[in-house]
Design an enzyme around this catalytic site. Structure first.
Site, short mmCIF file in Angstrom:
data_model
loop_
_atom_site.label_atom_id
_atom_site.label_comp_id
_atom_site.label_asym_id
_atom_site.label_seq_id
_atom_site.Cartn_x
_atom_site.Cartn_y
_atom_site.Cartn_z
N GLU A 17 0.82 -1.23 0.00
CA GLU A 17 0.00 0.00 0.00
C GLU A 17 0.85 1.27 0.00
O GLU A 17 0.59 2.20 0.77
CB GLU A 17 -0.96 -0.01 1.20
CG GLU A 17 -1.95 -1.15 1.14
CD GLU A 17 -2.90 -1.19 2.33
OE1 GLU A 17 -2.73 -0.39 3.27
OE2 GLU A 17 -3.82 -2.01 2.33
N GLU B 72 -5.35 -8.68 0.35
CA GLU B 72 -6.17 -8.35 1.51
C GLU B 72 -7.61 -8.12 1.07
O GLU B 72 -7.87 -7.47 0.05
CB GLU B 72 -5.66 -7.09 2.22
CG GLU B 72 -4.29 -7.22 2.87
CD GLU B 72 -3.88 -5.95 3.60
OE1 GLU B 72 -4.77 -5.13 3.91
OE2 GLU B 72 -2.67 -5.78 3.85
#
Length: 532
Positions: free
Chosen positions: A187, A328
């Site tokens: 991220e 995720e």
């Protein structure tokens, strides 16, 4: 909003809790895999259902990594055994390095920390699971001591440090088989939600390229293993769309890999719609076509949106030979606001996994270890028990597989690598089927056996007899007790997996040495009955 905010907020909450944990279990050495690597579609199929060991090895306190800093107990072999027994075939292990990186120019990573990472990796790897490790919190502006910042001015220093850390990590694991996958980062973006900015995206692309070059040049299995790279904030639109993502070149990979095949995967995360999956209030608690209260259902992000988003990844990457990994996904527990919330959480997970499979992607559920209000947890990591069997069952259903019989939430498996057997088998000599998945290298192998009860009545307690190929010797095993170690072997159920319902299955396995014959075992008999 993405999981950066989610993790930071939950970390603060979790840090107020006190857990105790003890390390136990046996770590077994890894060895190089010299068998042919899987193609992209084969890899995705083989990875099966994935699970995140979240808020643990990426946790930190004042810039120093600490696996218990955010409230989770020390990881144990028993926890990983429970996760595997629940049907998961892949474990993603987020890792932070932060203050455990030394000074320039060597940027030496703390030896004890690297050894602990290896120990946790081995808990899963030695069971034949796929394992992913990354560089996680080092790129968050909200984490003390972070440094992999794409809009910082000191990019020359950042990139040199990044290269040295990955060089050390890759070297540590260079002999591990291709069931270990490296992920470049997590991220990474400038912290501003909205369209990507330049040159920040250019720097993210540079990190990915350094990562691929560095890992490949450490040699061993690293020249051919699968590597996972993300785009901007692991966002589907900003990775698949025309926003600046560049797939790294793979110049230094092994010449044995066919030219038409890739060895790079694309990483994205999925938490849409965030008002259902992550917003910590009771407004939106339902999702999908089965929702019964329109006022509790988001106005966007339903099945059609999910399908379109994952199709973008197929159209942009999968069709070109680059598998996709949804590293995720998940939704927090809002049952304190709506008692039916877990039903919709399960529906969400099942649909995500099924849709990802449809478009050539593997998945890993985000579990932060927190159970109860606003938690993502599927397991109690202190008791090593299942807390959300409904969601786990939904994940396996979405994948189209029969989950292994999970240990009862009221009991815990023995902490030994080979759990102690229960009392003698008491029944169930009906029809059975056994499948064998062997992963071999020059002198060793792991084998995962899936035992399915194809009869019409439940089996309560079992022994599985089989014959090893000549020259094979079992050195360790999991989810059963094995004796003797060669020839005709009998595997006896553990204390938590003795019951196999009709049409149900359990997975067990072992690691063995061999003298040149890595063939699967033969002549399976379950409680004396011959299996197909």
């Amino acid at each position: 909003m993405t999981s950066t905010v989610r993790k930071a907020g939950l970390a603060v909450l979790a840090a107020t809790l006190a857990f105790a944990g003890a390390v136990y279990g046996v770590t077994r050495p890894a060895a190089a895999d010299v068998t042919a690597a899987l193609t992209g579609p084969q890899l995705v199929a083989d990875m099966g259902a994935g699970w995140n060991l979240g808020n643990t090895l990426e946790a930190s306190n004042n810039g120093i990594p600490s696996e218990t800093a955010w409230g989770n107990p020390v990881v144990t072999q028993a926890l990983i055994d429970r996760v595997a027994a629940s049907g998961f075939k892949t474990i993603r292990i987020p890792v932070s390095y932060l203050g455990y990186i030394g000074a320039a120019p060597d940027y030496t990573v703390n030896t004890a920390w690297l050894n602990r990472i290896k120990e946790v990796v081995d808990y899963a790897y030695s069971k034949g699971l796929y394992v992913l490790i990354n560089m996680h919190g080092d790129g968050y502006k909200t984490v003390s001591g972070s440094w992999l910042i794409c809009d910082a001015s000191s990019q020359t220093t950042i990139q040199a440090k990044y290269q040295k850390v990955w060089q050390q990590v890759a070297t540590k694991f260079s002999a591990y088989s291709e069931k270990l996958i490296f992920e470049s980062m997590n991220e990474n973006f400038d912290g501003q939600y909205g369209n990507p900015t330049q040159p920040c995206y250019t720097n993210i692309n540079a990190y990915n390229q350094i990562f691929v070059n560095t890992v490949r040049q450490t040699g061993g299995v690293n020249t051919s293993r699968w590597l996972l790279v993300p785009g901007w904030n692991t966002n589907i639109d900003y990775t698949a769309g025309n926003y600046g993502f560049v797939i790294p070149t793979d110049t230094y990979r092994s010449s044995t890999i066919p030219a038409a095949e890739q060895r790079l995967m694309i990483s994205v995360h999925y938490y849409d719609p965030w008002d259902f999956t992550g917003t910590e209030d009771g407004t939106i608690t339902q999702w999908g076509a089965a929702a019964t209260n329109p006022a509790k259902k988001s106005t966007w992000g339903q099945e059609d949106f999910m399908d379109a988003q994952l199709k973008k990844m197929q159209d942009t990457f999968v069709v070109r030979g680059y598998p996709v990994f949804v590293g995720e996904y998940g939704s927090i527990d809002k049952t304190s606001y709506d008692s039916a919330n877990n039903t919709y959480r399960a529906n969400y997970a099942r649909t995500l996994v099924a849709t990802a499979k449809k478009y050539g992607a593997a998945t890993a559920y985000w579990d932060n270890g927190w159970n109860g209000q606003h938690g993502f947890g599927l397991f109690d990591r202190s008791a090593n028990t299942v807390t959300q069997q409904g969601i786990i069952t939904a994940i396996m259903a979405g994948l189209g597989t029969q989950p292994s019989t999970s240990p009862s939430p009221s009991t815990s498996p023995s902490p030994s690598t080979s759990p102690s057997p229960s009392t003698s088998p008491t029944g169930g000599t009906g029809a059975c089927r056994v499948t064998s998945t062997v992963n071999a290298w020059n002198t060793g192998l792991t084998n995962t056996l899936t035992v399915t009860n194809t009869g019409t009545t439940a089996i309560n307690g079992w022994t599985l007899a089989f014959t090893l190929a000549t020259g094979q010797t079992i050195t360790s095993g999991w989810s059963a007790a094995y004796a003797p170690s060669s020839g005709t072997v009998t595997a006896t159920n553990a204390s938590y997996n003795g019951a196999i319902p009709a049409a149900g299955s359990v997975s067990i396995g072992y690691q063995a040495t061999h003298t040149g014959n890595a063939a699967a075992p033969t002549a399976f008999k379950l409680n004396g009955a011959t299996c197909s």
